[in-house]
Write a protein that holds these residues in place. Structure first.
Motif, mmCIF file in Angstrom:
data_model
loop_
_atom_site.group_PDB
_atom_site.id
_atom_site.type_symbol
_atom_site.label_atom_id
_atom_site.label_comp_id
_atom_site.label_asym_id
_atom_site.label_seq_id
_atom_site.Cartn_x
_atom_site.Cartn_y
_atom_site.Cartn_z
ATOM 1 N N GLU A 229 106.460 -63.471 -18.896
ATOM 2 C CA GLU A 229 105.086 -63.203 -19.139
ATOM 3 C C GLU A 229 104.434 -63.116 -17.789
ATOM 4 N N GLN A 230 103.607 -62.028 -17.800
ATOM 5 C CA GLN A 230 102.827 -61.552 -16.419
ATOM 6 C C GLN A 230 101.438 -61.344 -16.946
ATOM 7 N N VAL A 231 100.509 -61.754 -15.815
ATOM 8 C CA VAL A 231 99.162 -61.478 -15.956
ATOM 9 C C VAL A 231 98.633 -60.081 -15.735
ATOM 10 N N GLU A 232 97.999 -59.463 -16.564
ATOM 11 C CA GLU A 232 97.483 -58.006 -16.444
ATOM 12 C C GLU A 232 96.789 -57.913 -15.218
ATOM 13 N N LYS A 233 97.190 -56.785 -14.689
ATOM 14 C CA LYS A 233 96.548 -56.537 -13.448
ATOM 15 C C LYS A 233 96.012 -54.891 -13.482
ATOM 16 N N SER A 234 95.168 -54.662 -12.489
ATOM 17 C CA SER A 234 94.560 -53.216 -12.467
ATOM 18 C C SER A 234 95.700 -52.450 -11.763
ATOM 19 N N ASN A 235 95.406 -51.117 -11.788
ATOM 20 C CA ASN A 235 96.518 -50.206 -11.030
ATOM 21 C C ASN A 235 96.371 -50.551 -9.620
ATOM 22 N N THR A 236 95.408 -50.828 -9.051
ATOM 23 C CA THR A 236 95.117 -51.124 -7.584
ATOM 24 C C THR A 236 96.020 -52.140 -7.151
ATOM 25 N N GLU A 237 95.804 -53.528 -8.003
ATOM 26 C CA GLU A 237 96.455 -54.648 -7.922
ATOM 27 C C GLU A 237 98.064 -54.513 -8.071
ATOM 28 N N MET A 238 98.297 -53.751 -8.912
ATOM 29 C CA MET A 238 99.690 -53.354 -9.256
ATOM 30 C C MET A 238 100.478 -52.700 -8.039
ATOM 31 N N PHE A 239 99.710 -51.772 -7.326
ATOM 32 C CA PHE A 239 100.190 -50.910 -6.320
ATOM 33 C C PHE A 239 100.401 -51.994 -4.991
ATOM 34 N N ASP A 240 99.135 -52.757 -4.784
ATOM 35 C CA ASP A 240 99.264 -53.786 -3.905
ATOM 36 C C ASP A 240 100.572 -54.604 -3.972
ATOM 37 N N THR B 192 116.475 -52.763 -1.665
ATOM 38 C CA THR B 192 115.579 -52.833 -2.999
ATOM 39 C C THR B 192 114.237 -52.583 -2.087
ATOM 40 N N ALA B 193 113.939 -52.998 -0.864
ATOM 41 C CA ALA B 193 112.682 -52.604 -0.131
ATOM 42 C C ALA B 193 112.672 -51.151 -0.207
ATOM 43 N N ILE B 194 113.764 -50.287 0.020
ATOM 44 C CA ILE B 194 113.705 -48.869 0.130
ATOM 45 C C ILE B 194 113.330 -48.395 -1.310
ATOM 46 N N GLU B 195 113.936 -48.941 -2.253
ATOM 47 C CA GLU B 195 113.593 -48.511 -3.815
ATOM 48 C C GLU B 195 111.958 -48.700 -3.964
ATOM 49 N N LEU B 196 111.633 -49.912 -3.572
ATOM 50 C CA LEU B 196 110.060 -50.233 -3.713
ATOM 51 C C LEU B 196 109.281 -49.452 -2.982
ATOM 52 N N ILE B 197 109.598 -48.963 -1.808
ATOM 53 C CA ILE B 197 108.706 -48.007 -0.992
ATOM 54 C C ILE B 197 108.582 -46.678 -1.512
ATOM 55 N N PHE B 198 109.685 -46.253 -2.160
ATOM 56 C CA PHE B 198 109.736 -44.894 -2.731
ATOM 57 C C PHE B 198 108.765 -45.042 -4.050
ATOM 58 N N LYS B 199 109.020 -46.051 -4.705
ATOM 59 C CA LYS B 199 108.116 -46.334 -5.891
ATOM 60 C C LYS B 199 106.690 -46.435 -5.549
ATOM 61 N N ALA B 200 106.498 -46.945 -4.363
ATOM 62 C CA ALA B 200 105.086 -47.090 -3.756
ATOM 63 C C ALA B 200 104.344 -45.646 -3.565
ATOM 64 N N ARG B 201 105.272 -44.829 -3.184
ATOM 65 C CA ARG B 201 104.908 -43.472 -2.822
ATOM 66 C C ARG B 201 104.321 -42.620 -4.155
ATOM 67 N N LEU B 202 105.445 -42.787 -5.066
ATOM 68 C CA LEU B 202 105.070 -42.078 -6.372
ATOM 69 C C LEU B 202 103.865 -42.742 -6.792
ATOM 70 N N SER C 291 101.364 -44.137 -5.430
ATOM 71 C CA SER C 291 100.084 -43.657 -4.708
ATOM 72 C C SER C 291 99.444 -42.418 -5.265
ATOM 73 N N GLU C 292 100.237 -41.592 -6.120
ATOM 74 C CA GLU C 292 99.897 -40.557 -6.615
ATOM 75 C C GLU C 292 99.450 -40.738 -8.013
ATOM 76 N N HIS C 293 100.234 -41.395 -8.834
ATOM 77 C CA HIS C 293 99.835 -41.792 -10.332
ATOM 78 C C HIS C 293 101.049 -43.018 -10.786
ATOM 79 N N TRP C 294 100.403 -43.860 -11.622
ATOM 80 C CA TRP C 294 101.163 -44.671 -12.050
ATOM 81 C C TRP C 294 102.255 -44.296 -12.810
ATOM 82 N N THR C 295 102.185 -43.312 -13.664
ATOM 83 C CA THR C 295 103.059 -42.878 -14.547
ATOM 84 C C THR C 295 104.450 -42.280 -13.760
ATOM 85 N N LEU C 296 104.373 -41.953 -12.478
ATOM 86 C CA LEU C 296 105.459 -41.360 -11.899
ATOM 87 C C LEU C 296 106.460 -42.372 -11.563
ATOM 88 N N ILE C 297 106.108 -43.584 -11.618
ATOM 89 C CA ILE C 297 107.317 -44.752 -11.394
ATOM 90 C C ILE C 297 108.215 -45.026 -12.906
#
Length: 182
Positions: A7-18, A48-58, A60-66
């Motif tokens: 279980e995880q605590v719900e976060k805002s989109n900004t918090e999820m990005f961070d 793993t870091a590379i994968e996460l950075i690519f996801k962060a790029r996506l 940064s445009e919209h959460w559904t892209l990841i």
């Protein structure tokens, strides 16, 4: 997806990005820290870091892209991390097809090489990486090539590290300390 045990605590989109960016940074740091004594772990963490950075790029445009299947995306699931995310290949495709950014084949190839090493290590065994001392030299070469490409992507994608713009330079300095293996 409905997780059963975590279980995880719900976060805002900004918090999820961070959180995503912090996670990528943690894996990058870990890959450098592990290079001397656990080079196999280092390559797993670096990829793993590379994968996460690519996801962060996506993201940064919209959460559904990841999300691996955006048509099934649910905001409440996303905000608790309850979803399947896109692979590195899927991220590259979306960055090109949706965001209109081309990533050179040389860059993608360097990352795919790391991915193949990572898969061998994680899913069974990497027969070329049995000896830690000889493994370090091989890993440093692969990671240095990929770090070079990643550094330029991070400078081209400033929105990813907007809270820590100095981070790529810090990692680059840390990577330089590994020059003896080259």
């Amino acid at each position: 997806m409905a997780r059963k045990f975590v279980e995880q605590v719900e976060k805002s989109n900004t918090e999820m990005f961070d959180s995503l960016v912090c996670n990528a940074i943690d894996f990058l740091r870990s890959s450098i820290d592990d290079l001397d004594h656990r080079p196999k772990n280092s390559i797993v963490d670096f990829y793993t870091a590379i994968e996460l950075i690519f996801k962060a790029r996506l993201m940064s445009e919209h959460w559904t892209l990841i999300i691996s299947k955006p048509e099934l995306a649910r905001l409440d699931n996303f905000r608790t991390g309850d979803f399947h995310s896109v692979s590195l290949k899927g991220s590259v495709d979306r960055i090109h097809n949706i965001l209109g950014e081309k990533i050179d084949r040389e860059v993608i190839n360097a990352f795919e090489v790391l991915g193949e090493h990572r898969n061998q290590i994680v899913h069974f065994s990497h027969t070329s990486y049995d000896n830690a001392s000889s493994t370090k030299a091989k890993v440093v070469v692969e990671q240095w090539r990929s770090w070079h490409h990643l550094y330029f992507l991070l400078t081209a994608w400033p929105q990813i590290l907007s809270a820590t713009p100095e981070f790529p330079c810090k990692v680059l300095r840390s990577c330089h300390t590994q020059n003896s293996a080259l």
